[in-house]
Write a protein that holds these residues in place. Structure first.
Motif, PDB file in Angstrom:
ATOM      1  N   THR A  51       5.763  10.745  -7.277  1.00  0.00           N
ATOM      2  CA  THR A  51       5.150   9.945  -8.302  1.00  0.00           C
ATOM      3  C   THR A  51       5.645  10.050  -9.753  1.00  0.00           C
ATOM      4  OG1 THR A  51       2.982  10.071  -7.227  1.00  0.00           O
ATOM      5  CG2 THR A  51       2.945   9.513  -9.532  1.00  0.00           C
ATOM      6  N   SER A  80       4.512   9.435   1.815  1.00  0.00           N
ATOM      7  CA  SER A  80       3.517   9.653   0.991  1.00  0.00           C
ATOM      8  C   SER A  80       2.148   9.657   1.470  1.00  0.00           C
ATOM      9  CB  SER A  80       3.801   8.597  -0.213  1.00  0.00           C
ATOM     10  OG  SER A  80       3.231   7.278   0.221  1.00  0.00           O
ATOM     11  N   SER A 106       2.121   2.131  -3.278  1.00  0.00           N
ATOM     12  CA  SER A 106       0.939   2.409  -4.416  1.00  0.00           C
ATOM     13  C   SER A 106       1.027   1.166  -5.442  1.00  0.00           C
ATOM     14  CB  SER A 106       1.139   4.007  -5.142  1.00  0.00           C
ATOM     15  OG  SER A 106       1.062   4.814  -4.013  1.00  0.00           O
ATOM     16  N   ASP A 160       3.812  14.668  -3.095  1.00  0.00           N
ATOM     17  CA  ASP A 160       3.426  13.232  -3.576  1.00  0.00           C
ATOM     18  C   ASP A 160       3.514  13.432  -5.209  1.00  0.00           C
ATOM     19  OD1 ASP A 160       2.689  11.803  -1.577  1.00  0.00           O
ATOM     20  OD2 ASP A 160       0.560  11.249  -2.232  1.00  0.00           O
ATOM     21  N   ASP A 191       7.947   2.426 -14.386  1.00  0.00           N
ATOM     22  CA  ASP A 191       8.243   2.639 -12.969  1.00  0.00           C
ATOM     23  C   ASP A 191      10.050   2.209 -12.986  1.00  0.00           C
ATOM     24  OD1 ASP A 191       8.867   2.355  -9.944  1.00  0.00           O
ATOM     25  OD2 ASP A 191       6.835   2.620  -9.597  1.00  0.00           O
ATOM     26  N   ALA A 233      -2.042   0.452  -7.553  1.00  0.00           N
ATOM     27  CA  ALA A 233      -2.051   1.428  -8.783  1.00  0.00           C
ATOM     28  C   ALA A 233      -1.232   1.214  -9.923  1.00  0.00           C
ATOM     29  CB  ALA A 233      -2.311   2.830  -8.226  1.00  0.00           C
ATOM     30  N   ASP A 278      -0.334   7.622   0.428  1.00  0.00           N
ATOM     31  CA  ASP A 278      -0.813   6.046   0.307  1.00  0.00           C
ATOM     32  C   ASP A 278      -0.210   5.689   1.653  1.00  0.00           C
ATOM     33  OD1 ASP A 278      -2.319   6.445  -1.950  1.00  0.00           O
ATOM     34  OD2 ASP A 278      -0.720   5.784  -3.155  1.00  0.00           O
ATOM     35  N   SER A 279       0.954   6.052   2.268  1.00  0.00           N
ATOM     36  CA  SER A 279       1.513   5.508   3.444  1.00  0.00           C
ATOM     37  C   SER A 279       1.007   5.822   4.677  1.00  0.00           C
ATOM     38  CB  SER A 279       3.010   5.596   3.297  1.00  0.00           C
ATOM     39  OG  SER A 279       3.584   4.860   4.096  1.00  0.00           O
ATOM     40  N   CYS A 307       0.177  14.282   4.408  1.00  0.00           N
ATOM     41  CA  CYS A 307      -0.163  13.980   3.159  1.00  0.00           C
ATOM     42  C   CYS A 307      -0.176  15.313   2.412  1.00  0.00           C
ATOM     43  CB  CYS A 307      -1.627  13.430   2.989  1.00  0.00           C
ATOM     44  SG  CYS A 307      -2.150  13.465   1.298  1.00  0.00           S
ATOM     45  N   ALA A 366       8.578   7.445  -0.907  1.00  0.00           N
ATOM     46  CA  ALA A 366       7.357   7.113  -0.918  1.00  0.00           C
ATOM     47  C   ALA A 366       6.865   6.262   0.216  1.00  0.00           C
ATOM     48  CB  ALA A 366       7.268   6.546  -2.255  1.00  0.00           C
ATOM     49  N   ASP A 397       0.652  -1.105  -0.003  1.00  0.00           N
ATOM     50  CA  ASP A 397      -0.053  -0.027   0.117  1.00  0.00           C
ATOM     51  C   ASP A 397       0.921   1.298   0.129  1.00  0.00           C
ATOM     52  OD1 ASP A 397      -2.170  -1.544   0.051  1.00  0.00           O
ATOM     53  OD2 ASP A 397      -2.435  -1.238   2.304  1.00  0.00           O
TER      54      ASP A 397
END
Length: 528
Positions: A465, A443, A141, A461, A165, A144, A445-446, A456, A439, A138
């Motif tokens: 990304t 991030s 990410s 972010d 990536d 995603a 998401d974390s 956040c 990240a 998670d």
């Protein structure tokens, strides 16, 4: 060894059935109990040492003692020109472990790889809700990023990504990407005991779990059919020993062969001991003080900056680390791509901190807490002492801090849930990529996972990304430098230290290598 030592080793090893008369048992003095045995669910090093680094394998791995990505379960791989398709060709005849409740009928196949990732990816997967969340998956990410994982045939697996990536291979070499047995999972589900998949692990790694006595010991036996050759040691014992002084006494007496995280004050004695070798590795890590940015008054960056300005880091490095650490100013260590040395550290300035607190509406200070890590490690060799020094520094600017701590597993759980206001913690890199720090730890998401600051920031972010999708190293580094500047401006942490890594090893141990990733791997290690 003394008679007492021999008796202790014999007692620890009674359940390990090894036929050879001269079976070799290596005892490792671990600093804490694991949270569990499935690395998909956890990020703490104690858990990863006890599980994925002994029991499991991944598609690709790191060469021992280096940051080089090397073949693991995959003999080779190809990456499409657009960077969105990764095809892995698996080794033949990779054998799974056998337990009292399970005997595998086939070697590892692409089905096991697909199962291991889909469990984390899909809420509809029958095992998705079993065992807890998926912190690394998670935080990075991955849901995603990974569109689907496909079994092309028994020995070929293909990952389809939603975007390129640059960190994909390095991330697949991490512990969260360990491959579990789909056949074992099906058998345990049919038996009505699906939790056994996490509690009684079956992997393809060099060691099989025999027994775990909580807060006491973990016993393993060598996997006889390990694809990379049976380990030279027949039995491996984790003797759980939280106190560094006790670990030193045990390794000096021969009751342990290897101990991590010595007290800095004990290093001269260890270096002079004729039976011991002190191994050192550069620290790919950061120790930090996280501010819970969801709680008042820590929602205000000025308050966070004032608290950081009030901390005398030089005094902490001298008193707690005995100068075996360097002062941190960024949330990742200097050897990583994109590190920005031009960023200036927050100055130690109590008067300036008081003025900033007054500007933020707190001229008389306020009450808060500081959580101290309950275990000793290279990043936090004496967290209680560090917390006391921070408490005293903050008192000088009118901030009244209560020191709190909990048992290690409880500490991690409560802090993940955001119960703290400020806390001390550390992170050791897993793969040498900046994304593994920025990240995973900071991030959006974390939040609720490894992001203990619960910060956040959409600007941060977006930069991280974009950097992950950038394949040009210089362009990627430039984006990370911008992200570091944003973190410096908003101050979700007070970065504290980058600590050196030390392992203390008895001289009868051969082949052991320290790692910048703070991994402790015992395949390839022997006793003479």
């Amino acid at each position: 060894m003394t008679l007492k030592t021999l008796a202790a080793v014999a007692a620890l090893s009674v359940a390990c059935s090894v036929g050879a008369a001269q079976a070799k048992t290596l005892v490792y003095c671990s600093e804490a109990s694991p949270e569990g045995f499935n690395p998909q669910h956890y990020t703490a090093g104690t858990t990863l040492d006890a599980s994925s680094r002994q029991v499991y394998n991944r598609l690709v791995e790191f060469a021992r003692g280096t940051t080089d990505i090397v073949p693991g379960l995959a003999e080779r791989w190809e990456i499409s020109d657009d960077g969105r398709t990764y095809t892995f060709h698996l080794r033949p005849d990779v054998a799974f472990h056998t337990t009292d409740a399970f005997t595998p009928t086939r070697p590892l196949t692409a089905e096991d790889v697909v199962w291991s990732f889909e469990r984390q990816m899909s809420p509809q997967h029958p095992y998705h809700q079993i065992g807890g969340g998926y912190e690394y998956f998670d935080a990075m990410s991955m849901g995603a990023l990974i569109e689907r994982v496909e079994a092309v045939d028994d020995r070929t697996v293909r990952f389809h990504l939603t975007r390129p990536d640059a960190a994909m291979l390095a991330n697949l070499a991490m512990d969260w990407a360990s491959i579990l047995s789909a056949e074992y999972a099906a058998a345990m589900m049919e038996a009505g005991t699906p939790e056994e998949v996490d509690d009684r692990p079956v992997g393809t790694g060099p060691f099989q779990l025999v027994n775990y006595q909580k807060d006491s010991s973990i016993r393993y036996t060598a996997h006889p059919d390990y694809w990379d050759g049976k380990a030279a040691i027949d039995r491996l014992v984790f003797a759980i020993t939280p106190d560094a002084s006790v670990r030193f006494a045990k390794v000096r007496a021969g009751e342990c062969h290897i101990m991590p995280y010595p007290n800095p004050a004990d290093l001269p004695l260890m270096q002079d001991h004729p039976d011991l070798e002190v191994m050192e590795a550069p620290g790919l890590n950061v120790g930090y003080l996280a501010f819970n940015t969801e709680k008042e008054p820590l929602t205000d960056p000025r308050v966070r900056r004032a608290l950081a300005m009030a901390i005398n880091k030089d005094a902490i490095i001298e008193a707690v680390y005995l100068n075996q650490a360097m002062k941190a100013k960024n949330p990742m260590p200097p050897m990583l791509l994109g590190y920005d040395d031009s960023i200036e550290d927050v100055p130690y300035d109590p008067e300036g901190a008081k003025a900033l607190l007054a500007e933020a509406g707190h001229p008389q200070g306020f009450a808060t807490d500081v959580w101290a890590v309950p275990i000793q490690s290279h990043i936090n060799p004496n967290s209680r002492r560090q917390a006391e020094m921070i408490q005293a520094d903050w008192a000088k600017i009118g901030v009244r801090a209560e020191i709190r701590t909990y048992e290690w597993g409880e500490y991690l759980k409560r802090s993940k849930d955001g119960e703290h206001q400020t806390l001390l913690l550390g992170w050791n890199g897993d793969n040498g990529d900046p994304d593994n720090f920025l990240a995973v730890l900071l991030s959006c998401d974390s939040v609720g996972a490894a992001n203990r600051a619960r910060w956040c920031d959409q600007d941060f972010d977006a930069l991280v990304t974009e950097a992950k999708a950038e394949t040009d190293p210089e362009a990627r580094a430039a984006l990370y430098r911008q992200a570091l500047q944003r973190a410096r401006d908003q101050m979700p942490w007070a970065p504290m230290v980058h600590a050196k890594l030390f392992d203390v090893v008895r001289k009868e141990v051969k082949g052991y290598l320290p790692s910048p990733f703070n991994t402790h791997v015992f395949h390839g290690v022997d006793l003479q």
